[in-house]
Design an enzyme around this catalytic site. Sequence first.
Site, PDB file in Angstrom:
ATOM      1  N   HIS A 188      69.030   6.015  43.214  1.00 11.84           N
ATOM      2  CA  HIS A 188      68.500   4.864  42.460  1.00 11.84           C
ATOM      3  C   HIS A 188      67.191   5.236  41.740  1.00 11.84           C
ATOM      4  O   HIS A 188      66.147   4.620  41.974  1.00 11.84           O
ATOM      5  CB  HIS A 188      68.297   3.654  43.387  1.00 11.84           C
ATOM      6  CG  HIS A 188      68.288   2.346  42.643  1.00 11.84           C
ATOM      7  ND1 HIS A 188      68.751   1.180  43.174  1.00 11.84           N
ATOM      8  CD2 HIS A 188      67.862   2.030  41.385  1.00 11.84           C
ATOM      9  CE1 HIS A 188      68.601   0.190  42.296  1.00 11.84           C
ATOM     10  NE2 HIS A 188      68.059   0.687  41.193  1.00 11.84           N
ATOM     11  N   ARG A 215      74.271  -1.510  39.257  1.00 12.37           N
ATOM     12  CA  ARG A 215      74.009  -2.004  40.611  1.00 12.37           C
ATOM     13  C   ARG A 215      75.188  -1.635  41.498  1.00 12.37           C
ATOM     14  O   ARG A 215      76.343  -1.644  41.039  1.00 12.37           O
ATOM     15  CB  ARG A 215      73.872  -3.535  40.624  1.00 12.37           C
ATOM     16  CG  ARG A 215      72.482  -4.024  40.274  1.00 12.37           C
ATOM     17  CD  ARG A 215      71.447  -3.700  41.361  1.00 12.37           C
ATOM     18  NE  ARG A 215      70.130  -4.169  41.001  1.00 12.37           N
ATOM     19  CZ  ARG A 215      69.233  -3.475  40.298  1.00 12.37           C
ATOM     20  NH1 ARG A 215      69.504  -2.266  39.867  1.00 12.37           N
ATOM     21  NH2 ARG A 215      68.045  -3.988  40.044  1.00 12.37           N
ATOM     22  N   GLU A 261      72.698   0.294  49.812  1.00 16.90           N
ATOM     23  CA  GLU A 261      71.392   0.986  49.738  1.00 16.90           C
ATOM     24  C   GLU A 261      70.469   0.425  50.824  1.00 16.90           C
ATOM     25  O   GLU A 261      70.522  -0.776  51.088  1.00 16.90           O
ATOM     26  CB  GLU A 261      70.772   0.767  48.361  1.00 16.90           C
ATOM     27  CG  GLU A 261      71.551   1.463  47.266  1.00 16.90           C
ATOM     28  CD  GLU A 261      70.896   1.310  45.896  1.00 16.90           C
ATOM     29  OE1 GLU A 261      69.668   1.165  45.815  1.00 16.90           O
ATOM     30  OE2 GLU A 261      71.641   1.345  44.899  1.00 16.90           O
TER      31      GLU A 261
HETATM   32  P1  NAD Z   1      70.475  -6.796  29.928  1.00 16.16           P
HETATM   33  O1  NAD Z   1      70.394  -8.173  30.477  1.00 16.16           O
HETATM   34  O2  NAD Z   1      69.673  -6.451  28.728  1.00 16.16           O
HETATM   35  O3  NAD Z   1      72.012  -6.423  29.609  1.00 16.16           O
HETATM   36  C1  NAD Z   1      73.082  -6.717  30.442  1.00 16.16           C
HETATM   37  C2  NAD Z   1      74.274  -7.083  29.545  1.00 16.16           C
HETATM   38  O4  NAD Z   1      75.450  -7.179  30.373  1.00 16.16           O
HETATM   39  C3  NAD Z   1      74.133  -8.436  28.837  1.00 16.16           C
HETATM   40  O5  NAD Z   1      74.241  -8.223  27.435  1.00 16.16           O
HETATM   41  C4  NAD Z   1      75.280  -9.289  29.381  1.00 16.16           C
HETATM   42  O6  NAD Z   1      75.846 -10.146  28.402  1.00 16.16           O
HETATM   43  C5  NAD Z   1      76.271  -8.222  29.832  1.00 16.16           C
HETATM   44  N1  NAD Z   1      77.199  -8.634  30.885  1.00 16.16           N
HETATM   45  C6  NAD Z   1      76.910  -9.186  32.094  1.00 16.16           C
HETATM   46  N2  NAD Z   1      78.040  -9.305  32.830  1.00 16.16           N
HETATM   47  C7  NAD Z   1      79.055  -8.816  32.070  1.00 16.16           C
HETATM   48  C8  NAD Z   1      80.442  -8.670  32.282  1.00 16.16           C
HETATM   49  N3  NAD Z   1      81.018  -9.022  33.422  1.00 16.16           N
HETATM   50  N4  NAD Z   1      81.183  -8.129  31.281  1.00 16.16           N
HETATM   51  C9  NAD Z   1      80.611  -7.749  30.115  1.00 16.16           C
HETATM   52  N5  NAD Z   1      79.285  -7.858  29.857  1.00 16.16           N
HETATM   53  C10 NAD Z   1      78.529  -8.393  30.824  1.00 16.16           C
HETATM   54  O7  NAD Z   1      70.114  -5.844  31.141  1.00 16.16           O
HETATM   55  P2  NAD Z   1      69.608  -4.309  31.057  1.00 16.16           P
HETATM   56  O8  NAD Z   1      68.150  -4.268  30.889  1.00 16.16           O
HETATM   57  O9  NAD Z   1      70.472  -3.575  30.089  1.00 16.16           O
HETATM   58  O10 NAD Z   1      69.929  -3.848  32.557  1.00 16.16           O
HETATM   59  C11 NAD Z   1      71.262  -3.868  33.065  1.00 16.16           C
HETATM   60  C12 NAD Z   1      71.246  -3.649  34.562  1.00 16.16           C
HETATM   61  O11 NAD Z   1      70.849  -2.312  34.842  1.00 16.16           O
HETATM   62  C13 NAD Z   1      70.190  -4.477  35.327  1.00 16.16           C
HETATM   63  O12 NAD Z   1      70.617  -5.780  35.590  1.00 16.16           O
HETATM   64  C14 NAD Z   1      70.002  -3.681  36.583  1.00 16.16           C
HETATM   65  O13 NAD Z   1      70.933  -4.146  37.548  1.00 16.16           O
HETATM   66  C15 NAD Z   1      70.364  -2.256  36.160  1.00 16.16           C
HETATM   67  N6  NAD Z   1      69.215  -1.341  36.209  1.00 16.16           N
HETATM   68  C16 NAD Z   1      69.296  -0.223  36.992  1.00 16.16           C
HETATM   69  C17 NAD Z   1      68.221   0.665  37.049  1.00 16.16           C
HETATM   70  C18 NAD Z   1      68.297   1.901  37.892  1.00 16.16           C
HETATM   71  O14 NAD Z   1      67.266   2.351  38.379  1.00 16.16           O
HETATM   72  N7  NAD Z   1      69.451   2.498  38.065  1.00 16.16           N
HETATM   73  C19 NAD Z   1      67.049   0.411  36.323  1.00 16.16           C
HETATM   74  C20 NAD Z   1      67.004  -0.716  35.520  1.00 16.16           C
HETATM   75  C21 NAD Z   1      68.086  -1.594  35.482  1.00 16.16           C
END
Ligand code: NAD
Length: 319
Positions: free
Chosen positions: A291, A244, A273
């Site tokens: 994105h 993000r 964005e």
């Molecule tokens: P998820 O919830 O499975 O994994 C996120 C992980 O981050 C969790 O295990 C959590 O414990 C960890 N975490 C959170 N804050 C932290 C910190 N400060 N330090 C260390 N670890 C931390 O989520 P996901 O499905 O893997 O997705 C992750 C992110 O990717 C989403 O929240 C979204 O913002 C982003 N995303 C982007 C796109 C894109 O189009 N670029 C698409 C899908 C998701």
Amino acid sequence: MKILANDGISDLGKQLLEEAGFTVITDKVAQEELANAVNEQGIEMILVRSATTVRKEVIDACPNLKLIGRGGVGMDNIDVAYAREKGITVINTPASSSQSVAELVMGHLFAISRGLHDSYKNMETGDFSALKKKYAKGVELRGKTLGIIGFGRIGQSLASYALGCGMNVVAVDRTGNPVNINVPIGNGHEANISITPSNDLHSVLGQLDYISIHVPKQADGSAVIAAKEFAMMKKGVRIANAARGGVINEDDLLEALSSGQVAAIALDVFENEPNPRKDLLNHSAIACTPHIGAATLEAQDRIGEELASLIIGQFAVKN
Ligand code: NAD
């Protein structure tokens, strides 16, 4: 029941919903017209991706809304708790896009290792021999160490690809639980590798040749990577952010690129964005995409199918 899929829905998702008796509208409504359109057209469900926001004002203005669906993971564009308080069902499709985001990141890591993004821009107008020299200092991924910050669904999928490419993977996550990573190799082979994430980001930063960030937007909006963290990294590190906008501080990033602390970075997400700052977009050491992490045909089909099955499961009988 009428469903407005304001940021689109795959043909498969639309077809499944229509077969179950729903009317699916895909004509995009401008954000400021959303509440009016919902009320005037008798829409009871809104499906969004990341572009349309469904905040308190829209929720308050649309008393007949029954469901808000997010095709994808992060729900930071929806006031989820408020909607649920009002009795509105809020759903998303967390697992559908992990592989697609992981593949985009691998593409970016290869690109920023050889300056592909910049070469693509310059080949048409540049001097061939000068460009050949300019891009002569590429580096290889195999044998290098990739730090994955945020070891959830996407982080783990990325680990599978990176391990398959012969990279060493170091993970960082708040949870610290060991994870078994399945690595399909092709021709029917696979490997399984256990990785235990560290919960101390600062202690691992100095070991990493590459870093990819996969944490959600932080609840307090703070950056996970800012000046302090850049200073702890290996000089010449390469980074990807497909998580993000805002999880990397963009001012501090530009400084770290100027000083050579960061050699190159790939950004799929931006603080502002859909109007990212121009000094990021035209920087030769930044590979930008708009994105598109989840934007593969396969992921969109999985998202559409999952949304349809969740909606049909909860609402079709009442239709
Ligand atoms: P998820 O919830 O499975 O994994 C996120 C992980 O981050 C969790 O295990 C959590 O414990 C960890 N975490 C959170 N804050 C932290 C910190 N400060 N330090 C260390 N670890 C931390 O989520 P996901 O499905 O893997 O997705 C992750 C992110 O990717 C989403 O929240 C979204 O913002 C982003 N995303 C982007 C796109 C894109 O189009 N670029 C698409 C899908 C998701």
